[in-house]
Design an enzyme around this catalytic site. Sequence first.
Site, short mmCIF file in Angstrom:
data_model
loop_
_atom_site.label_atom_id
_atom_site.label_comp_id
_atom_site.label_asym_id
_atom_site.label_seq_id
_atom_site.Cartn_x
_atom_site.Cartn_y
_atom_site.Cartn_z
N LYS A 1 -13.67 -13.88 -4.98
CA LYS A 1 -13.99 -13.40 -3.43
C LYS A 1 -15.19 -14.14 -2.97
O LYS A 1 -15.94 -14.42 -3.85
CB LYS A 1 -13.77 -12.08 -3.21
CG LYS A 1 -12.49 -11.39 -3.39
CD LYS A 1 -11.10 -12.17 -2.91
CE LYS A 1 -9.96 -11.28 -2.85
NZ LYS A 1 -9.22 -10.98 -3.94
C1 LIG Z 1 -8.01 -9.86 -4.14
C2 LIG Z 1 -7.10 -9.19 -3.14
C3 LIG Z 1 -6.68 -8.00 -3.26
C4 LIG Z 1 -7.12 -6.93 -4.31
O1 LIG Z 1 -8.23 -6.92 -4.70
P1 LIG Z 1 -8.73 -6.56 -6.26
O2 LIG Z 1 -10.38 -6.32 -5.93
O3 LIG Z 1 -8.57 -7.78 -7.14
O4 LIG Z 1 -8.15 -5.40 -6.50
C5 LIG Z 1 -5.92 -7.40 -2.26
N1 LIG Z 1 -5.39 -8.20 -1.37
C6 LIG Z 1 -5.75 -9.58 -0.96
C7 LIG Z 1 -5.05 -10.39 -0.13
C8 LIG Z 1 -6.60 -10.23 -2.16
O5 LIG Z 1 -6.89 -11.52 -1.91
#
Ligand SMILES: *Cc1c(COP(=O)(O)O)cnc(C)c1O
Length: 386
Positions: free
Chosen positions: A190
């Site tokens: 992210k």
């Molecule tokens: C990354 C992501 C998640 C989940 O996040 P994690 O930290 O990996 O549990 C949920 N929704 C979207 C759209 C994502 O890109």
Amino acid sequence: MSQSTVPVLPFLPFVKPEIDEETIQGVADVLRSGWITTGPQNQKFEAALSGYCGGRPVRTFNSGTATMEIGLRIAGVGPGDEVITTPATWVSTCNVILQVGATPVFVDIDPVTRNIDLNLLEKAITPRTKALLPVYLSGLPVDMDRLYAIAREHKLRVVEDAAQAFGSTWNGERIGKLGDIVSFSFHANKNLTSIEGGALVLNNDEEAVLAQKYRLQGITRTGFDGMDCDVLGGKYNLTDVAARVGLGQLPHMERFIEQRKKLVRLYFAGLGKGPAAELGVGLPFADLENSNWHMFQITLPLEKLSIDRAGFMNELKERGVGSGVHYPALHLFTLYRERGFKEGMFPHAERFGATTVTLPLFTLMNESDVERVCRAVNEICEQYGK
Ligand SMILES: *Cc1c(COP(=O)(O)O)cnc(C)c1O
């Protein structure tokens, strides 16, 4: 044996985090401090995130999945309730709806923005609808004014899956500053990472206390030795090592977004003309204002190519370029097919999911990296276009 004189460029992955030396040193300090799980670094991280989101209460978690599950619980979502969401997302978005015992209701995407179609969303509301779970794919928000007008009119809670939208804005205000419950992810890929992690932006202290309980076994401590457990919580707390990584990222956020936008402009220039454009390669919605540009996804005109998507990705790899797929339409996964979902129900999400390829986009890339990717895409289109 003769050595090739052509310099071989290092493989370009589709994503890579940027962690500075100050952060690495800071993590070493945390490890030496004797307090490595949730503690002072988390308090600092929560305060900084709250500042970033206009002073609203923020609680950290160990993932952006836990945040959404707990967000739904705080919103009072449970068995018998319907939650409306999009099938064009990471499967986590919908798995959490099942985790709390509620029923997912999918609505197709707008093929231009690739986000949930708000016109269709309004039509999907029933007396059992309890909450809306919009996703801001690649950091592009939905029309927030319209979303909250719908939520107000139908008295619905909103849990925003802003996992990819940290630093994105709407009308000049950051996502998380406005709205109901907002969920961020700090997964390694992210825009802001704490290796793994997430945060919930909440409406008031009551919700923040509830979030804290759900985060750690439902426990409340009082005084030196008082302890009670009055809700069924889990184990979702963030370590101080992770919080320190997140803290080290925060000061760079604006630069990160500017760098991404700079690279994205080059992508639009490099793919907006030439063989890829002529063949009909689809580009993302060019919002250079609101989106934090978490990803850059093209769509392939597979009917005009003599190779399939995997073949296309392999050709990219042969040219030293990594790629990904974000995301196959999740209602076609076995878990959801077992619940009655099938092909043809959400044609735009299905088409996007079957044709999309994520190209490299991260802050450590430079202009020549983007040029190299565009050259590769154009070359492959030229070679395999029919
Ligand atoms: C990354 C992501 C998640 C989940 O996040 P994690 O930290 O990996 O549990 C949920 N929704 C979207 C759209 C994502 O890109």
